[in-house]
Design a protein around this motif. Structure first.
Motif, short mmCIF file in Angstrom:
data_model
loop_
_atom_site.label_atom_id
_atom_site.label_comp_id
_atom_site.label_asym_id
_atom_site.label_seq_id
_atom_site.Cartn_x
_atom_site.Cartn_y
_atom_site.Cartn_z
N PRO A 7 3.54 -7.15 24.83
CA PRO A 7 3.54 -7.28 23.37
C PRO A 7 3.72 -5.91 22.72
O PRO A 7 3.41 -4.88 23.33
N LEU A 8 4.20 -5.91 21.48
CA LEU A 8 4.51 -4.66 20.79
C LEU A 8 3.31 -3.72 20.74
O LEU A 8 3.46 -2.51 20.98
N HIS A 9 2.11 -4.23 20.44
CA HIS A 9 0.98 -3.32 20.25
C HIS A 9 0.62 -2.57 21.53
O HIS A 9 0.12 -1.44 21.46
N GLU A 10 0.87 -3.16 22.69
CA GLU A 10 0.59 -2.45 23.94
C GLU A 10 1.59 -1.30 24.14
O GLU A 10 1.22 -0.20 24.54
N LEU A 11 2.86 -1.56 23.84
CA LEU A 11 3.88 -0.52 24.00
C LEU A 11 3.69 0.58 22.97
O LEU A 11 3.93 1.76 23.26
N ALA A 12 3.25 0.21 21.76
CA ALA A 12 3.06 1.21 20.71
C ALA A 12 1.95 2.19 21.06
O ALA A 12 1.96 3.35 20.61
#
Length: 576
Positions: free
Chosen positions: A247-252
């Motif tokens: 998910p985006l928040h993990e990569l961010a």
């Protein structure tokens, strides 16, 4: 060399979540900003960070001037994206079916509940085991409402010929490109939409103190980690060429990205301009979307060629390469053929059936969603569909299905034999639509229904909802007269325990079948008691068979029977 992050827009929110119709004007960006401010200001009343049905009903009906039916439609449509586990769905169906009237149903929908753990930041509410809860993630729901704009008709684009704001776009043949493409399926349109509206969507997620008086960001605005978690509803990705989807928040939060996206461990927030720039630079085409499926997906040969026709059916599948992503099956230009399949390839798949003509298609597996578009004179028998069936720009087709939701747009002369726990949605451009109760079975049907959380009650097959103002004429649909109703027999042998239509038939339809059966028995008795000689019986049988053959030819049923003949020895189907 530093590993690169690749981001893409998820297919599911647009394909299943975006209603395939222009949204109400009051769901535009201006009003959604007002809703965001209102919800945050009333956190103590059940508006933020979780939104309850009573509070959304108040906002939708009192502030946005939406009807209660439309308000519930958006609330429930968002919930269907969260993929509740089947037992929970069946529990909710049982509770709803037990309600004796609208007031009791409203009370059931309004019951307070504790926020689901699956909805906390870092634990995506799209978790397969999320239960039915009257509380939705407010920020994600705002994004869900925002992406309804993907089907908004643009006057500017229509003037330059990119799209035409007509409720019904006819396609005269099986070839050529229509002026109105299905944006719900186009991953390129999804990416373009997010790129074009990224700034607006980020501003929608900002805390009030990060906004100007006109509800816009500044160069110093900070985006909270919770806001980026909400954006994971639309965006996911991977590191370099890894097949692991995050998910985006993990990569961010990945350390090498902090310099680019402006994350500060002190404030636990991101710099607005840096985050926006990072997202734009990393966004690319969805590697699991329709474009990739058509370009590099596995080609399948499921349809059997009928003598005298050109074999041009095109069927492709992007097999489930990662467990987090639903597979896709796309079939096009099946012409005068019968296609019948029950396989693991179909289980949980998004299916698109495009430009099929004079064909019979049986997909007897539990499915995630089905889109049928630009098809004519065909019959589709589908396994239970967990999310939605959308029929668009079709003429004279029959669809037989148990599904969570049915949506119709730009159809003519179509008949739908359905079992559904939600009201069928009649959108723009329909005419001569007929609804009838679901009227068939196959041995694995009830097992497949349980797998996707569909029950026999409640069943709203006969209570369609006219969604758009332009579709407000109730004469566009009818309930099929019992005199025109016949059961449908699926002509294939399978293992399983289902031996009759789940839930049975409404009394008036069962009565019509019984009366017809009684006439057959009287006819058989009359023939038996006629005292015909052996030669007379033979002559009479030939006469009846000739009449039956003429009827098969006149009704087109001969083609259906011929196409069920097994292929000649030596011809093979592709595995899958």
């Amino acid at each position: 060399m530093e590993a690169a992050v690749r981001l893409w827009v998820k297919t599911e929110p647009f394909l299943v979540g975006a209603l395939p119709a222009p949204p109400p004007a009051r769901l535009g960006p201006h009003y959604l900003r007002k809703m965001a401010a209102y919800a945050r200001a009333r956190a103590a009343e059940g508006c933020f960070p979780r939104l309850s049905w009573p509070r959304w009903r108040h906002i939708a009906c009192g502030k946005l001037q939406l009807g209660r039916g439309l308000a519930w439609l958006y609330f429930e449509l968002f919930h269907s994206l969260l993929r509740p586990d089947p037992p929970r769905s069946l529990e909710w169906a049982e509770a709803e079916a037990a309600c004796t009237g609208p007031d009791e149903l409203e009370q059931e929908r309004s019951k307070a509940g504790a926020p689901s753990r699956a909805g906390r930041c870092g634990e995506s509410p799209a978790h397969p085991n999320a239960s039915f809860s009257p509380l939705l993630d407010t920020l994600q729901f705002l994004l869900f409402l925002y992406i309804q704009q993907v089907n908004k008709v643009s006057l500017r684009r229509s003037l330059i010929g990119e799209e035409w704001p007509s409720p019904r776009t006819k396609s005269p043949s099986l070839t050529g490109k229509s002026a109105s493409e299905n944006k719900n399926w186009s991953d390129q349109d999804h990416c373009a939409f997010v790129q074009s509206h990224l700034s607006d969507m980020l501003e929608l997620l900002l805390e009030p103190e990060q906004l100007t008086a006109s509800s816009h960001s500044t160069h110093s605005s900070l985006v909270s980690y919770e806001a980026v978690c909400a954006l994971s509803f639309l965006i996911e990705g991977s590191v370099s060429k890894s097949r692991t989807v995050h998910p985006l928040h993990e990569l961010a939060l990945w350390q090498p990205c902090h310099g680019q996206n402006g994350y500060s461990k002190v404030s636990r927030a991101f710099s607005f301009p840096k985050l926006e720039s990072w997202l734009r630079s990393c966004l690319t085409t969805n590697p699991f979307g329709m474009t990739a499926c058509l370009k590099s997906g596995k080609k399948l040969a499921w349809a059997q060629q009928v003598e005298g026709t050109t074999r041009r059916a095109k069927i492709a599948c992007n097999t489930r390469v990662v467990p987090e992503v639903f597979s896709m099956v796309i079939m096009s230009q099946v012409y005068k053929q019968t296609l019948a399949k029950s396989s693991d390839t179909l289980v949980g798949a998004h299916v698109r059936i495009h430009r099929c003509n004079e064909s019979f298609i049986y997909l007897l597996s539990p499915l995630r969603s089905v889109t049928i578009e630009k098809c004519r004179n065909s019959t589709f028998i589908l396994g239970p569909v967990q999310a939605s069936v959308h029929v668009h720009s079709c003429d004279n087709v029959k669809v037989i299905v148990v599904c969570h939701r049915l949506c119709l747009s730009s159809t003519s002369g179509c008949t739908f034999y359905i079992l559904t726990p939600t009201q069928p949605l009649i959108l723009l451009g329909n005419e001569a639509v007929s609804f009838a109760p679901f009227h068939t079975h196959y041995p694995m049907l009830e097992d497949h229904m349980a797998q996707v959380g569909l029950a026999t009650l409640p069943n709203y097959w006969d209570s369609p909802m006219l969604v758009c103002k332009e579709s407000g004429d109730r004469s566009v649909f009818r309930l099929l007269p019992p005199s025109d109703f016949y059961t449908f027999v699926i002509p294939f042998e399978m293992e399983g325990d289902t031996t009759e239509t789940p839930g049975g038939l409404p009394h008036v339809y069962q009565k019509a079948l019984s009366q017809r059966e009684q006439k057959v028995q009287i006819w058989q008795k009359t023939v038996k008691e006629a005292g015909l000689t052996k030669d007379q019986r033979k002559q009479f049988q030939m006469l009846v068979e000739n009449k039956f053959y003429q009827w098969l030819v006149q009704t087109g049923n001969r083609q259906q029977l011929d196409s069920l003949v097994p292929p000649a020895v030596g011809s093979k189907q592709a595995a899958g």
